[in-house]
Design a protein around this motif. Structure first.
Motif, PDB file in Angstrom:
ATOM      1  N   ALA A  26      -6.660   9.466  21.013  1.00 50.24           N
ATOM      2  CA  ALA A  26      -6.463   9.867  19.675  1.00 50.24           C
ATOM      3  C   ALA A  26      -6.599  11.603  20.531  1.00 50.24           C
ATOM      4  N   ASP A  27      -7.539  11.988  21.321  1.00 49.40           N
ATOM      5  CA  ASP A  27      -8.131  13.222  21.711  1.00 49.40           C
ATOM      6  C   ASP A  27      -6.792  13.389  22.425  1.00 49.40           C
ATOM      7  N   LEU A  28      -6.622  13.353  23.204  1.00 47.24           N
ATOM      8  CA  LEU A  28      -5.574  13.003  24.987  1.00 47.24           C
ATOM      9  C   LEU A  28      -4.341  13.090  23.682  1.00 47.24           C
ATOM     10  N   ALA A  29      -3.904  12.639  22.877  1.00 44.02           N
ATOM     11  CA  ALA A  29      -2.863  12.957  21.729  1.00 44.02           C
ATOM     12  C   ALA A  29      -2.673  14.017  21.551  1.00 44.02           C
ATOM     13  N   ARG A  30      -3.838  14.824  20.899  1.00 44.11           N
ATOM     14  CA  ARG A  30      -3.652  16.214  20.169  1.00 44.11           C
ATOM     15  C   ARG A  30      -3.602  17.014  21.086  1.00 44.11           C
ATOM     16  N   ASP A  31      -4.372  16.841  22.334  1.00 47.48           N
ATOM     17  CA  ASP A  31      -4.118  17.857  23.876  1.00 47.48           C
ATOM     18  C   ASP A  31      -2.507  18.030  24.331  1.00 47.48           C
ATOM     19  N   CYS A  32      -1.844  16.947  24.415  1.00 48.97           N
ATOM     20  CA  CYS A  32      -0.675  16.852  24.131  1.00 48.97           C
ATOM     21  C   CYS A  32       0.135  17.579  23.263  1.00 48.97           C
ATOM     22  N   TYR A  33       0.141  16.995  22.116  1.00 46.45           N
ATOM     23  CA  TYR A  33       0.555  17.438  20.902  1.00 46.45           C
ATOM     24  C   TYR A  33       0.613  18.996  21.032  1.00 46.45           C
ATOM     25  N   GLN A  34      -0.111  19.717  21.315  1.00 48.94           N
ATOM     26  CA  GLN A  34      -0.598  21.074  21.335  1.00 48.94           C
ATOM     27  C   GLN A  34       0.688  21.922  22.679  1.00 48.94           C
ATOM     28  N   GLU A  35       0.345  20.803  23.850  1.00 44.11           N
ATOM     29  CA  GLU A  35       0.837  21.895  24.523  1.00 44.11           C
ATOM     30  C   GLU A  35       2.193  21.439  24.554  1.00 44.11           C
ATOM     31  N   THR A  36       2.955  20.378  23.940  1.00 45.86           N
ATOM     32  CA  THR A  36       4.049  19.835  24.225  1.00 45.86           C
ATOM     33  C   THR A  36       4.553  21.018  23.152  1.00 45.86           C
ATOM     34  N   PHE A  37       4.281  22.136  21.502  1.00 48.74           N
ATOM     35  CA  PHE A  37       4.365  22.942  21.313  1.00 48.74           C
ATOM     36  C   PHE A  37       4.541  24.329  22.100  1.00 48.74           C
ATOM     37  N   LEU A  38       2.975  24.795  22.241  1.00 48.92           N
ATOM     38  CA  LEU A  38       2.855  25.731  23.351  1.00 48.92           C
ATOM     39  C   LEU A  38       4.313  25.857  24.484  1.00 48.92           C
ATOM     40  N   ALA A  39       4.787  24.399  25.300  1.00 52.40           N
ATOM     41  CA  ALA A  39       5.505  24.367  26.157  1.00 52.40           C
ATOM     42  C   ALA A  39       7.180  24.699  25.471  1.00 52.40           C
ATOM     43  N   ALA A  40       7.060  24.250  24.629  1.00 57.03           N
ATOM     44  CA  ALA A  40       8.347  24.803  23.448  1.00 57.03           C
ATOM     45  C   ALA A  40       8.549  25.973  23.111  1.00 57.03           C
ATOM     46  N   MET A  41       7.830  27.139  23.238  1.00 60.57           N
ATOM     47  CA  MET A  41       7.876  27.962  22.294  1.00 60.57           C
ATOM     48  C   MET A  41       8.587  28.819  24.594  1.00 60.57           C
ATOM     49  N   LYS A  42       7.600  28.543  25.104  1.00 56.62           N
ATOM     50  CA  LYS A  42       7.695  29.180  25.744  1.00 56.62           C
ATOM     51  C   LYS A  42       9.781  29.170  26.608  1.00 56.62           C
ATOM     52  N   MET A  43       9.643  27.528  26.629  1.00 59.43           N
ATOM     53  CA  MET A  43      12.022  27.569  26.803  1.00 59.43           C
ATOM     54  C   MET A  43      11.897  28.078  25.732  1.00 59.43           C
ATOM     55  N   SER A  44      11.943  28.194  24.412  1.00 57.38           N
ATOM     56  CA  SER A  44      12.993  28.779  23.429  1.00 57.38           C
ATOM     57  C   SER A  44      12.949  30.268  23.818  1.00 57.38           C
ATOM     58  N   GLU A  45      12.443  30.689  24.568  1.00 57.22           N
ATOM     59  CA  GLU A  45      12.441  32.920  25.067  1.00 57.22           C
ATOM     60  C   GLU A  45      13.594  32.418  25.266  1.00 57.22           C
ATOM     61  N   SER A  46      14.116  31.687  26.599  1.00 60.23           N
ATOM     62  CA  SER A  46      14.631  31.655  27.606  1.00 60.23           C
ATOM     63  C   SER A  46      15.966  31.168  27.037  1.00 60.23           C
ATOM     64  N   ALA A  47      15.874  30.310  26.139  1.00 59.97           N
ATOM     65  CA  ALA A  47      17.260  29.309  26.145  1.00 59.97           C
ATOM     66  C   ALA A  47      17.720  29.217  24.531  1.00 59.97           C
ATOM     67  N   PRO A  48      18.594  29.582  23.822  1.00 60.92           N
ATOM     68  CA  PRO A  48      18.178  28.688  22.424  1.00 60.92           C
ATOM     69  C   PRO A  48      18.635  27.322  22.509  1.00 60.92           C
ATOM     70  N   GLU A  50      19.299  23.951  20.960  1.00 65.94           N
ATOM     71  CA  GLU A  50      20.155  23.279  20.104  1.00 65.94           C
ATOM     72  C   GLU A  50      19.971  21.637  19.713  1.00 65.94           C
ATOM     73  N   ASN A  51      18.580  21.362  20.069  1.00 64.63           N
ATOM     74  CA  ASN A  51      18.178  19.828  18.975  1.00 64.63           C
ATOM     75  C   ASN A  51      16.608  20.229  19.487  1.00 64.63           C
ATOM     76  N   TRP A  52      16.117  20.372  18.682  1.00 65.64           N
ATOM     77  CA  TRP A  52      14.377  20.479  18.691  1.00 65.64           C
ATOM     78  C   TRP A  52      13.794  19.549  18.604  1.00 65.64           C
TER      79      TRP A  52
END
Length: 178
Positions: A26-48, A50-52
């Motif tokens: 659970a602890d590692l999963a929480r970290d990856c969960y947060q990192e996933t959304f942070l990476a998605a934020m960065k990616m969404s800034e450079s291109a739209p 289509e499938n979240w």
């Protein structure tokens, strides 16, 4: 402007399931969960996007595999020379099958952490996310035939690298389904 509250609310459970299934912690999963959304934020800034859901599951899978690799490296520094047979025989008789299952899961995670990214990702999407080859191909930007090759190579590495105590009679190395 991207509505992150809705994206997290709608896709968060899928991301959590993806990273937790791969990590089992659970602890590692929480970290990856947060990192996933942070990476998605960065990616969404450079291109739209289509499938979240597809993007978030892909990022989550990659983050989880990276975390597995880090955990394997740390574990190998701390616990070199642990005998898996001793782990099974040192517990009460009723716990044996559960311990063997946990040993299998840990061993599979360890092998996934050592194989090439695309093989690990294809294998995880097939066996942890129950996706078929066309879905995996779409996710990885390749062909279903290439997905078959990636999964076959991952299974071959599992057959080669899994300890004998967990290699027999398991769903992961008994051939490539579908």
């Amino acid at each position: 402007m991207t509505d992150w509250h809705n994206i997290v609310t709608e896709h968060g459970p899928v991301v959590w399931k993806t990273v937790y299934r791969l990590l089992g912690d659970a602890d590692l999963a929480r970290d990856c969960y947060q990192e996933t959304f942070l990476a998605a934020m960065k990616m969404s800034e450079s291109a739209p996007v289509e499938n979240w859901q597809a993007m978030l599951r892909t990022i989550g899978t990659r983050k989880a595999i990276d975390a597995l690799r880090a955990r394997v490296r740390a574990r190998s520094r701390e616990h070199s020379g642990v005998d898996p047979e001793h782990v099974v025989t040192s517990h009460a008789p009723g716990q044996g099958s559960q311990i063997v299952h946990l040993e299998l899961v840990d061993a599979v995670r360890d092998v996934l952490a050592r194989i090439p990214d695309r093989q690990a990702e294809a294998f995880a999407l097939r066996h942890f996310e129950q996706m078929d080859n066309p879905e995996i191909a779409d996710r990885l930007g390749t062909t279903p035939r290439n997905v078959s090759v990636l999964i076959h190579r991952a299974v071959a590495r599992l057959q080669q690298d899994l300890p004998a105590s967990v290699r027999q009679n398991n769903d992961f190395t008994s051939g490539v389904p579908r």
